[in-house]
Design an enzyme around this catalytic site. Structure first.
Site, mmCIF file in Angstrom:
data_model
loop_
_atom_site.group_PDB
_atom_site.id
_atom_site.type_symbol
_atom_site.label_atom_id
_atom_site.label_comp_id
_atom_site.label_asym_id
_atom_site.label_seq_id
_atom_site.Cartn_x
_atom_site.Cartn_y
_atom_site.Cartn_z
ATOM 1 N N TYR A 1 0.794 -1.259 0.182
ATOM 2 C CA TYR A 1 0.008 0.001 0.107
ATOM 3 C C TYR A 1 1.006 1.239 0.072
ATOM 4 C CZ TYR A 1 -4.049 3.189 1.018
ATOM 5 O OH TYR A 1 -4.686 4.070 0.999
ATOM 6 N N LYS B 1 0.911 3.934 -3.152
ATOM 7 C CA LYS B 1 0.654 5.373 -2.951
ATOM 8 C C LYS B 1 1.832 6.473 -2.916
ATOM 9 C CE LYS B 1 -3.836 4.780 -2.132
ATOM 10 N NZ LYS B 1 -4.601 5.167 -3.264
HETATM 11 N N1 LIG Z 1 -10.513 5.701 3.950
HETATM 12 C C1 LIG Z 1 -9.246 5.903 4.133
HETATM 13 O O1 LIG Z 1 -8.904 6.162 5.318
HETATM 14 C C2 LIG Z 1 -8.159 6.379 3.117
HETATM 15 C C3 LIG Z 1 -7.082 6.944 3.545
HETATM 16 C C4 LIG Z 1 -5.992 7.497 2.418
HETATM 17 C C5 LIG Z 1 -6.364 7.009 1.048
HETATM 18 N N2 LIG Z 1 -7.471 6.430 1.052
HETATM 19 C C6 LIG Z 1 -7.637 6.170 -0.536
HETATM 20 O O2 LIG Z 1 -8.893 6.648 -1.106
HETATM 21 C C7 LIG Z 1 -9.696 5.898 -2.087
HETATM 22 C C8 LIG Z 1 -11.083 5.740 -1.958
HETATM 23 O O3 LIG Z 1 -10.959 4.766 -0.821
HETATM 24 P P1 LIG Z 1 -12.296 4.742 0.184
HETATM 25 O O4 LIG Z 1 -11.892 4.881 1.686
HETATM 26 O O5 LIG Z 1 -13.442 5.253 -0.399
HETATM 27 O O6 LIG Z 1 -12.577 2.925 -0.107
HETATM 28 P P2 LIG Z 1 -13.741 2.102 -0.461
HETATM 29 O O7 LIG Z 1 -13.476 0.720 -0.089
HETATM 30 O O8 LIG Z 1 -14.961 2.825 0.411
HETATM 31 O O9 LIG Z 1 -14.168 2.496 -1.950
HETATM 32 C C9 LIG Z 1 -13.363 1.835 -3.084
HETATM 33 C C10 LIG Z 1 -14.037 1.644 -4.215
HETATM 34 O O10 LIG Z 1 -13.262 0.958 -5.146
HETATM 35 C C11 LIG Z 1 -13.621 0.021 -5.923
HETATM 36 N N3 LIG Z 1 -12.752 -0.630 -6.666
HETATM 37 C C12 LIG Z 1 -11.907 -1.494 -6.069
HETATM 38 N N4 LIG Z 1 -11.018 -2.101 -6.824
HETATM 39 C C13 LIG Z 1 -11.535 -1.706 -8.218
HETATM 40 C C14 LIG Z 1 -11.221 -1.920 -9.364
HETATM 41 N N5 LIG Z 1 -9.855 -2.898 -9.925
HETATM 42 N N6 LIG Z 1 -11.726 -1.301 -10.201
HETATM 43 C C15 LIG Z 1 -12.621 -0.268 -10.261
HETATM 44 N N7 LIG Z 1 -13.095 -0.042 -8.943
HETATM 45 C C16 LIG Z 1 -12.669 -0.794 -7.729
HETATM 46 C C17 LIG Z 1 -14.530 -0.674 -4.750
HETATM 47 O O11 LIG Z 1 -15.523 -1.610 -5.278
HETATM 48 C C18 LIG Z 1 -15.056 0.251 -3.986
HETATM 49 O O12 LIG Z 1 -16.511 0.694 -4.379
HETATM 50 C C19 LIG Z 1 -8.573 4.872 -2.160
HETATM 51 O O13 LIG Z 1 -7.640 5.002 -3.338
HETATM 52 C C20 LIG Z 1 -7.870 4.740 -1.131
HETATM 53 O O14 LIG Z 1 -6.637 4.054 -0.999
HETATM 54 C C21 LIG Z 1 -8.414 6.039 1.729
#
Ligand SMILES: NC(=O)c1ccc[n+]([C@@H]2O[C@H](COP(=O)([O-])OP(=O)(O)OC[C@H]3O[C@@H](n4cnc5c(N)ncnc54)[C@H](O)[C@@H]3O)[C@@H](O)[C@H]2O)c1
Length: 256
Positions: free
Chosen positions: A155, A159
């Site tokens: 991860y 990132k």
């Molecule tokens: N939630 C956190 O604390 C956090 C912190 C920093 C960064 N992020 C990043 O933010 C972004 C959104 O995350 P989130 O927390 O909303 O996650 P989430 O799990 O709620 O949503 C992620 C979505 O991506 C979709 N997905 C996964 N693999 C896929 C693929 N191969 N093709 C198309 N869609 C796909 C999933 O079905 C899901 O609907 C991500 O890139 C995550 O790494 C999240």
């Protein structure tokens, strides 16, 4: 509130969390939104939950698969004829494992969605933006794009890579009318983070006690940042990595 009236916005990972919030934010501002997810029924649920569901269409895509991405972007262009903003938001978390416990299969799973995904999506959308002479891309990185420990090896590497991809795309396309930026959220209350860190658990209290803002970020706050970065108000913002983490990186400790 900056209007997106008549613009076409593509959001990946639109079936959940921040992607779902982005679809809501951009449609509320007048954009047509292509809500992309690997899980079509979740993308559909996002669209059906909108106050103006006619402003968005769900599309199925696997961002890690070049063929799937190509077919999906073709369908979006067939539907609306242009793409003004691409939000590369889809991502997956790893199991917080160190390198020697990370299998090559797990490494490839995480890297293919989190880093190859934004590359493939950008590669498919950029020719359309070049034709238009204008466009914007927002890549979702993380505080894990700056520091270790927010995830495992895969991860964190993915990132950091997203920030590098953002800078290189800026170098290649900034002068051609395409602005590229990344967003770096901290702990945000979405299904990606919450299954392991239940809001009511002591673990949760410990996590948030290390964040100066003393709370989780809301996905809607990330969506508002995306709306700023994608708009003309951010016309001079190129190649940046915008941190929205409640101040966590000031201490640079893993909130979890
Ligand atoms: N939630 C956190 O604390 C956090 C912190 C920093 C960064 N992020 C990043 O933010 C972004 C959104 O995350 P989130 O927390 O909303 O996650 P989430 O799990 O709620 O949503 C992620 C979505 O991506 C979709 N997905 C996964 N693999 C896929 C693929 N191969 N093709 C198309 N869609 C796909 C999933 O079905 C899901 O609907 C991500 O890139 C995550 O790494 C999240």
């Amino acid at each position: 509130m900056k209007s997106y009236t008549g613009q076409v916005v593509v959001v990946t990972g639109a079936g959940s969390g921040m992607g779902r919030a982005m679809v809501g934010e951009f449609t509320a501002r007048g954009a047509y939104v292509a809500a992309l997810d690997i899980n079509l029924s979740k993308a559909r649920e996002t669209v059906e939950g909108l106050s103006s569901p006619k402003m968005a269409d769900p599309f199925e895509v696997d961002v890690a698969d070049a063929q799937s991405v190509g077919a999906c972007i073709e369908a979006v262009i067939d539907r609306w004829g242009r793409i003004d903003l691409l939000c590369n938001n889809a991502g997956v978390l790893d199991a917080h494992t160190p390198a020697h416990e990370t299998s090559p299969v797990e490494w490839n799973r995480v890297l293919s969605v989190n880093l190859t995904g934004p590359f493939l999506m950008s590669r498919a959308v950029i020719p359309q933006m070049l034709k238009q002479g204008k466009g914007a891309i927002i890549n979702t990185s993380s505080t894990s794009g700056f520091s270790a420990a927010g995830g495992g090896t895969a991860y964190t590497a993915s990132k950091h890579g997203v920030i590098g991809l953002t800078r290189q795309l800026t170098f290649e396309y900034g002068a051609l009318g395409i602005r590229v930026n990344s967003i770096c959220p901290g702990a945000t209350a979405t299904p990606l983070a919450l299954p392991q860190h239940n809001e009511a658990s002591p673990d949760m209290d410990l996590a948030i006690s290390k964040v100066p803002a003393r709370r989780w970020c809301r996905p809607e706050e990330i969506a508002k940042l995306a709306a700023f970065l994608g708009s003309d108000d951010a016309d001079y913002v190129h190649g940046s990595a915008y941190v929205m983490d409640g101040g966590w990186l000031t201490g640079a400790r893993d909130p979890f």
